[in-house]
Write an enzyme that holds these catalytic residues in place. Structure first.
Site, PDB file in Angstrom:
ATOM      1  N   LYS A 151      62.928  42.412 -96.024  1.00 17.71           N
ATOM      2  CA  LYS A 151      61.891  41.377 -96.039  1.00 17.71           C
ATOM      3  C   LYS A 151      62.261  40.236 -96.973  1.00 17.71           C
ATOM      4  O   LYS A 151      61.764  39.130 -96.825  1.00 17.71           O
ATOM      5  CB  LYS A 151      60.551  41.983 -96.491  1.00 17.71           C
ATOM      6  N   LYS A 201      71.171  46.237 -95.684  1.00 17.53           N
ATOM      7  CA  LYS A 201      69.986  46.730 -95.015  1.00 17.53           C
ATOM      8  C   LYS A 201      69.099  45.555 -94.587  1.00 17.53           C
ATOM      9  O   LYS A 201      69.004  44.551 -95.294  1.00 17.53           O
ATOM     10  CB  LYS A 201      69.221  47.635 -95.993  1.00 17.53           C
ATOM     11  N   LYS A 251      67.251  45.175-108.462  1.00 19.55           N
ATOM     12  CA  LYS A 251      66.112  44.245-108.423  1.00 19.55           C
ATOM     13  C   LYS A 251      66.032  43.369-109.664  1.00 19.55           C
ATOM     14  O   LYS A 251      65.655  42.202-109.589  1.00 19.55           O
ATOM     15  CB  LYS A 251      64.802  45.022-108.246  1.00 19.55           C
TER      16      LYS A 251
END
Length: 346
Positions: free
Chosen positions: A210, A207, A123
């Site tokens: 969003k 994966k 991230k």
């Protein structure tokens, strides 16, 4: 790292899980989490489910968006079948135990443990120096989320197993450091059933997310039938020919394996049964069938989702009741923790 020979916890079996209020929920969230939450609820598990808004602020959030996003995630829980009478559903920030226990666990956890967490690296990227401290330590908050309720099991995907192992290490170290054998359980992962990991419709190695910039990579819970059919029609497959007839034929074909897995999870059939039915046929036959199965399964959920979103007072009443019940469950745990640590006034 955690000591498997430490005295076992003897309290009730309980589940904790949470979803961040960021972005629109998609099919991966539904099959990987929400549908499983409902299944576990129907199996009679004592379950605590949170909209984890404290986790959401580890990354920038648009001003004023957090409350509406929290309500949206709560509405999705309810639309998918989580019953607030059977399970506890609340907003994480409304229960103070999370923050208090997270600080104590920050002092129990070790830098080396947290530095090994791969999600921070993913991230923060190359700009880790500018990332928030919260993004670095949020796995410690996750441990507090789980252990504030002495949850024994956590429904997780494969990508969260590392964080759960950290929770086990923190629980074990706390129990030993404060001479309280078996005080906290060492929570176990619950990875069960099809749909545990739904991949992107554009890349079978990633994966479903969003945060993916392409809307075509995911099926959102708010998508209508035409949008779902369009996304499945455009979903990536491969150039290796028709649908295989056997499971072995999915090897090396991640996009096809993903679509077959989605069909199986939504239809309730096994992967073997799906391949037996469609093996040897082209994607021009399979994709419309997958679109039909997806629309039939999601349409009632989408309709209910939209109805609940329009009833803000209902959502708020559910969250308020859930927060009161969650607070009542966690307060005795925090009281005992304070006594063990030796805080004045505990």
């Amino acid at each position: 790292m955690s000591d498997t020979h430490s005295p076992t916890y003897s309290g009730p079996q309980r589940i904790f899980s949470g979803i961040q209020p960021t972005g629109n929920l998609h099919l991966g969230n539904y099959l990987g989490a929400l549908k499983k939450f409902v299944d576990l609820q129907e199996e009679g598990w004592d379950a605590v489910y949170a909209v984890v808004d404290l986790h959401a602020i580890t990354m920038p959030v648009e001003k004023g968006a957090l409350i509406s996003q929290t309500r949206q995630i709560a509405a999705a829980f309810l639309a998918c079948g989580v019953d607030p009478k059977k399970s506890i559903l609340y907003a994480q920030s409304s229960v103070k135990a999370h923050v208090e226990l997270a600080w104590i666990f920050n002092c129990v956890a070790r830098m080396g443990w947290v530095e090994r967490m791969t999600q921070f690296k993913d991230k923060a990227g190359k700009d880790a120096e500018r990332a928030s401290v919260g993004l670095f330590t949020y796995p410690v908050l996750q441990a507090a989320d789980i252990l504030a309720y002495k949850a024994t099991h956590v429904p997780v995907g494969e990508d969260q197993k590392q964080h759960l192992e950290l929770s086990r290490d923190i629980a074990d170290r706390f129990n030993r450091e404060y001479d309280a054998p078996g005080f906290f359980p060492l929570p176990e992962p619950l990875i069960k059933g099809p749909g545990a990991r739904v991949m992107s419709l554009k890349d079978g190695s990633k994966k479903m997310s969003k945060s993916d910039p392409s809307e075509l990579s995911r099926i959102a819970l708010v998508d209508d039938a035409d949008t779902i059919a369009k996304k499945i029609k455009k979903a990536k497959t491969d150039l290796l020919g028709d649908m295989p007839s056997e499971v072995e034929g999915l090897e090396g074909r991640p996009e096809v394996e993903n679509l077959v897995g989605i069909y199986a999870a939504l239809s309730g059939e096994t992967v073997e049964a799906v391949l037996k039915q469609y093996g040897g046929q082209g994607f021009g036959v399979f994709k419309p069938a997958l679109a039909e199965v997806t629309v039939n399964h999601l349409a009632p959920i989408t309709q209910r989702f939209r109805e609940i979103l329009d009833d803000v007072s209902f959502i708020d009443s559910v969250l308020k009741d859930g927060a009161e019940r969650a607070d009542a469950m966690s307060a005795p745990v925090i009281r005992e923790v304070r006594e063990l640590v030796g805080f004045w006034g505990a």
